[in-house]
Motif scaffolding. Structure first.
Motif, mmCIF file in Angstrom:
data_model
loop_
_atom_site.group_PDB
_atom_site.id
_atom_site.type_symbol
_atom_site.label_atom_id
_atom_site.label_comp_id
_atom_site.label_asym_id
_atom_site.label_seq_id
_atom_site.Cartn_x
_atom_site.Cartn_y
_atom_site.Cartn_z
ATOM 1 N N GLY A 223 10.120 6.495 -25.666
ATOM 2 C CA GLY A 223 11.248 5.652 -25.268
ATOM 3 C C GLY A 223 12.526 6.046 -25.978
ATOM 4 O O GLY A 223 13.611 6.050 -25.377
ATOM 5 N N LEU B 204 13.773 9.138 -24.329
ATOM 6 C CA LEU B 204 14.397 8.780 -23.058
ATOM 7 C C LEU B 204 15.789 8.203 -23.282
ATOM 8 O O LEU B 204 16.742 8.540 -22.564
ATOM 9 C CB LEU B 204 13.517 7.774 -22.305
ATOM 10 C CG LEU B 204 14.037 7.304 -20.963
ATOM 11 C CD1 LEU B 204 14.084 8.472 -19.976
ATOM 12 C CD2 LEU B 204 13.144 6.200 -20.431
ATOM 13 N N ALA C 80 13.994 0.768 -23.821
ATOM 14 C CA ALA C 80 13.235 1.982 -23.523
ATOM 15 C C ALA C 80 12.063 2.135 -24.492
ATOM 16 O O ALA C 80 10.953 2.501 -24.087
ATOM 17 C CB ALA C 80 14.147 3.210 -23.588
ATOM 18 N N GLY D 38 8.163 2.036 -23.408
ATOM 19 C CA GLY D 38 7.269 3.134 -23.762
ATOM 20 C C GLY D 38 6.069 2.644 -24.548
ATOM 21 O O GLY D 38 4.934 3.079 -24.325
#
Length: 138
Positions: free
Chosen positions: A81, A84, A121, A125
């Motif tokens: 995450g 990302l 994020a 994740g």
């Protein structure tokens, strides 16, 4: 006091502190409540301290398998995450994406939106990795 009562009391206290803090912080932009900054900081710090205490209590009562699932999920899911979020930052920075919600916003609002985007994020994740870990061991 039984262990279950302690657990319920701790979770209830944590939820109450989080709700009160969120209410004060969340309603401030709408002008409904405008607490002084020191009070908001005090409540946020208190909620974090209580949260860490409850988390420590919860962690100590987990079995080894559940602990491993959470460690795996935070390492792989949280890292994924974060990666990302970093890719999104780079993409926005090079002009590949102009988020319409951020146009005309203040620096404070853009900073908060960016920080929350990375946090969301990481949690997404984590949730995916945690579910995958349990799915693989069912």
């Amino acid at each position: 006091m039984t262990r279950e009562r302690k657990r319920l009391f701790a979770v209830g206290g944590l939820l109450g502190a989080g709700f009160a803090t969120g209410l004060l912080v969340g309603l401030e932009p709408f002008g409904a409540l405008t607490p002084p900054p020191w009070l908001v900081l005090l409540l946020v710090v208190a909620a974090v301290v209580v949260g860490f205490g409850v988390s420590l209590f919860w962690w100590r009562h987990l079995d080894e398998v559940a602990r491993e699932a959470h460690k795996f999920a935070w390492y792989w899911g949280g890292s994924g995450g974060l990666a990302l979020g970093l890719a999104l930052v780079v993409f926005v920075d090079i002009g590949g994406l102009a988020p319409p919600l951020l146009e005309g916003s203040s620096v404070r609002e853009v900073f908060v939106a960016g920080a929350l985007s990375v946090m969301v994020a990481q949690v997404a994740g984590y949730a995916a990795a945690w579910a995958g870990w349990w799915w693989a061991r069912r």
